[in-house]
Design an enzyme around this catalytic site. Sequence first.
Site, PDB file in Angstrom:
ATOM      1  N   ASP A  36       0.825  -1.204   0.000  1.00 30.94           N
ATOM      2  CA  ASP A  36       0.000   0.000   0.000  1.00 30.94           C
ATOM      3  C   ASP A  36       0.867   1.264   0.000  1.00 30.94           C
ATOM      4  O   ASP A  36       0.382   2.348  -0.301  1.00 30.94           O
ATOM      5  CB  ASP A  36      -0.955   0.003   1.202  1.00 30.94           C
ATOM      6  CG  ASP A  36      -2.134  -0.950   0.989  1.00 30.94           C
ATOM      7  OD1 ASP A  36      -2.135  -1.645  -0.044  1.00 30.94           O
ATOM      8  OD2 ASP A  36      -3.031  -1.011   1.836  1.00 30.94           O
ATOM      9  N   ASP A 274      -9.914  35.639 -35.283  1.00 29.76           N
ATOM     10  CA  ASP A 274      -9.151  34.396 -35.422  1.00 29.76           C
ATOM     11  C   ASP A 274      -9.900  33.217 -34.800  1.00 29.76           C
ATOM     12  O   ASP A 274      -9.707  32.073 -35.169  1.00 29.76           O
ATOM     13  CB  ASP A 274      -7.780  34.540 -34.759  1.00 29.76           C
ATOM     14  CG  ASP A 274      -6.936  33.305 -34.970  1.00 29.76           C
ATOM     15  OD1 ASP A 274      -6.444  33.136 -36.096  1.00 29.76           O
ATOM     16  OD2 ASP A 274      -6.813  32.494 -34.033  1.00 29.76           O
ATOM     17  N   GLY A 409      -6.765  28.378 -36.418  1.00 31.72           N
ATOM     18  CA  GLY A 409      -7.820  28.920 -37.261  1.00 31.72           C
ATOM     19  C   GLY A 409      -7.466  29.021 -38.731  1.00 31.72           C
ATOM     20  O   GLY A 409      -8.101  28.407 -39.585  1.00 31.72           O
TER      21      GLY A 409
END
Lengths: 516, 426
Positions: A36, A274, A409
């Site tokens: 653990d 843009d 873009g």
Amino acid sequence: MKLTVWTYEGPPHVGAMRVATGMTGLHYVLHAPQGDTYADLLFTMIERRNHRPPVTYTTFQARDLGSDTAYLFKDACRDAYERFKPQAIIVGASCTAELIQDDPGGLAESMGLPVPVIALELPSYQRKENFGADETFFQVVRHLAKPMARSERVSCNILGPTGLGFRHRDDITEITALLYDLGVEVNVTAPMGSSPSDIARMGAAHFNVLLYPETGEAAARWCEKNLGQPFTKTVPIGVGATGDFIAEVAKLAGVSPAVDDSRLRLPWYAASVDSTYLTGKRVFLFGDGTHVAAAARIARDEMGFTVCGMGCYNREFARPIRALAKEYGVEALITDDYLEVEAAIEALAPEMILGTQMERHIGKRLGIPCAVISAPVHVQDFPARYSPQMGFEGANVIFDTWVHPLVMGLEEHLLHMFRDDFEFHDAAGASHHGGKATAAPEPDTIADLSISGKKKPENQGADVLVWLADAEKELKKIPFFVRGKARRNTEAYAALKGLQEVSVDTLYEAKAHYAR
Amino acid sequence: MNDHAPLGPGCRDTPVLKERGQREVFCGLTGIIWLHRKMQDAFFLVVGSRTCAHLLQSAAGVMIFAEPRFATAILEEKDLAGLADAQDELDREVARLLARRPDIRQLFLVGSCPSEVIKLDLHRAAERLSIKHAPHVRVLNYSGSGIETTFTQGEDACLASMVPGLRDTDSRELLLVGALPDVVEDQMLGLLRDMGIDNIRCLPARRTDDTLACGPNTVFALTQPFLGDTHAALERRGARHLPAPFPFGEEGTTAWLRVIADEFGVDRATFDRATQAPRARARKAIAAATETLNGKSIFFFPDSQLEIPLARFLTRECGMTAIEIGTPFLHKALTGPDLDLIPAGPTISEGQDVDLQLDRARAARPDLTVCGLGLANPLEAEGLTTKWAIELVFTPVHFYEQAGDLAALFARPLRRRALLKHGASA
């Protein structure tokens, strides 16, 4: 029994570790077998912490089970106190220790340690990491915080940030500065950054700012009831939410909501031409409830995207996310099964995913860009630079983060225009991403690919929708970032018209049909 | 081996510092990460808790994200409360899994801490499921639980579970045991074939191999030092172990090959012909890293059980001085030949009490500390240079062609610290 490949949340004791590791002066004695301890590396590696989490594991073995594991627990508890001299100790059991029922809380209380000992009951087989963090912080506050005189100047506590939290480090800085600008002092930020003695003076604050409902809501509710501190309900992620948060704080604190927002760039960046190409991009949202809800609002109202699906992995937030999804006209996906999320994404074919590191991998496999908005965290979610999600700078960071995975873009226009250009083609990928540009596949290969084709989607009944080779070839000419949408729309259109074959004409008829 | 006789008394009889306390190690489930890549038609189904799934994901998630051939059947409240018959639930999950993955030929049911504590009988389940899914899929079981296994012991338990299923044979065969990357395994087989040794089998095989066999005329060599249970299981089947130093570095590889060569009556000239060129290459590659390592001190926290053979390599071939060699377990039958070669001096410790061991490391201020991922960054922040141990298990490091890479793994942190001009304060 539930088959699990990858999980969104760890077990509840990892949540308790997130609280303990975020704090100072608190030590966690965890009744647990060896192994653990793997959880330590979450903090030392993913978060790059420079110290070990303040956790002592009792490390019982199979041979101890027949004898007395309770002694092991008490020894570990005593040694931890002697070595680390914490101001307070939390004790609990991991999943295996829960089964052997040693009652760490009772054992630790019987030891008469000179510091507060807070017992945690975290049911490992029912609950998960976020619950563990929320419950642990609640118990720490419940045991240590007391009503007291309010601070002279108006002040608040910031509740919820933990170790291993998604951008918690920078959110705290951003929101602390924002509160300061509003004329509100921060009394205590907890659990991250606080000690048990800080928790004890939480009562001096006039109200609480709850930044992370997943990990701080139970404590906030307790403080409201027992310390008379109201708490904020808006999580300040995004422009609109930050504005609402400011209004909420101003009302609670009795101060003016006027604040200098000249650093805020998201609105102009989204409005500038843009960004036109972002209009109506179909996005799928998945993560923890709080971050998904915030992202939905930003996506629709601040970026101009279309939300085509949303969901969360933490069932505690199922109700608000279902309600929100309804408002957005989509179906909520509440699941912690990664394969279900993958199937939903595949079916919806969004143009972008806003998700977790898991969805980033799903996106990689399906060829869909993805930005990460929520835990579970990854080493990449702890950048060296200042990178909050909340407040004004958070909104700026989110704009950049969400746009980055997309093709830019102007580039998108060029890809549309030149389609099968030998340099400017799908396989080349977005120009600002790493990776070597690959040459366009030979036309023959394209034809071959289209004939061997993708799997044919099955219609109801015996009908099978077949893409004719020409149509498949035409589809290939459509840029990759809209191809999924084109395929989906065309198939939906064909189904609508009861067609069994998709021809080039069908493709363009569908395009006209769905034009907007 | 004569040219590498120990300089003085080795470490075999050094008193061992045995410690019991908090251990900073993985459990045996971790072995699934490399075993599932090695055995390409095997699936590992852990029967455990959310913690087991989270461990596997944390140890592996960032490294591989293909649809993995492992998963966790998470026990839920109703399984524990006896409301659902866990065996029926398991049958259902396995049937669903095998239907989805027809490529699976071997399924390992892997026990965990919770499944061991509630005494879920996976052996019985494996037998039942084997019959149900025969002949296409063979179902085996082993435990990778943290209450029984430490890190690499998971591989040991897995390989040991395969031994009873090996076919019987009376023919004289060489069995090489331990999961190695394919490229390294091929180099190993090539070296032995060059000496005229054929009829070699590897455990584990890359794909399910029904011709793997074992019997009284089988001899076996281990390529990994953590295979104690597999060693015992093979001896029970009548096979004979060839003890040797492990094939790390030029010296270790030569000694390991020499033991096998002697067993198969390979003459000196043939042995030299097969090994001369790669030996020279290995020496040259190690020499490059040794410039950094020579004269430096090293401290091993217990982790993978590779510590003793690696300490042998680093002290004898790279000029380092070992301060403490910590190992989770000391199997003298396996690592004795390596211990013989390590010059006396270092503390040999078995088991762990991590806080006490950290105190010793801080006092000793070694030049290089080998430790797990939970300790590495905290120690770096204290000014100690570290090498994370898990990389030693995930990197090809065996045999001649990797000897230089192995040395470089230890040299790189030291070179890096020397390069960075602004310290390591965090």
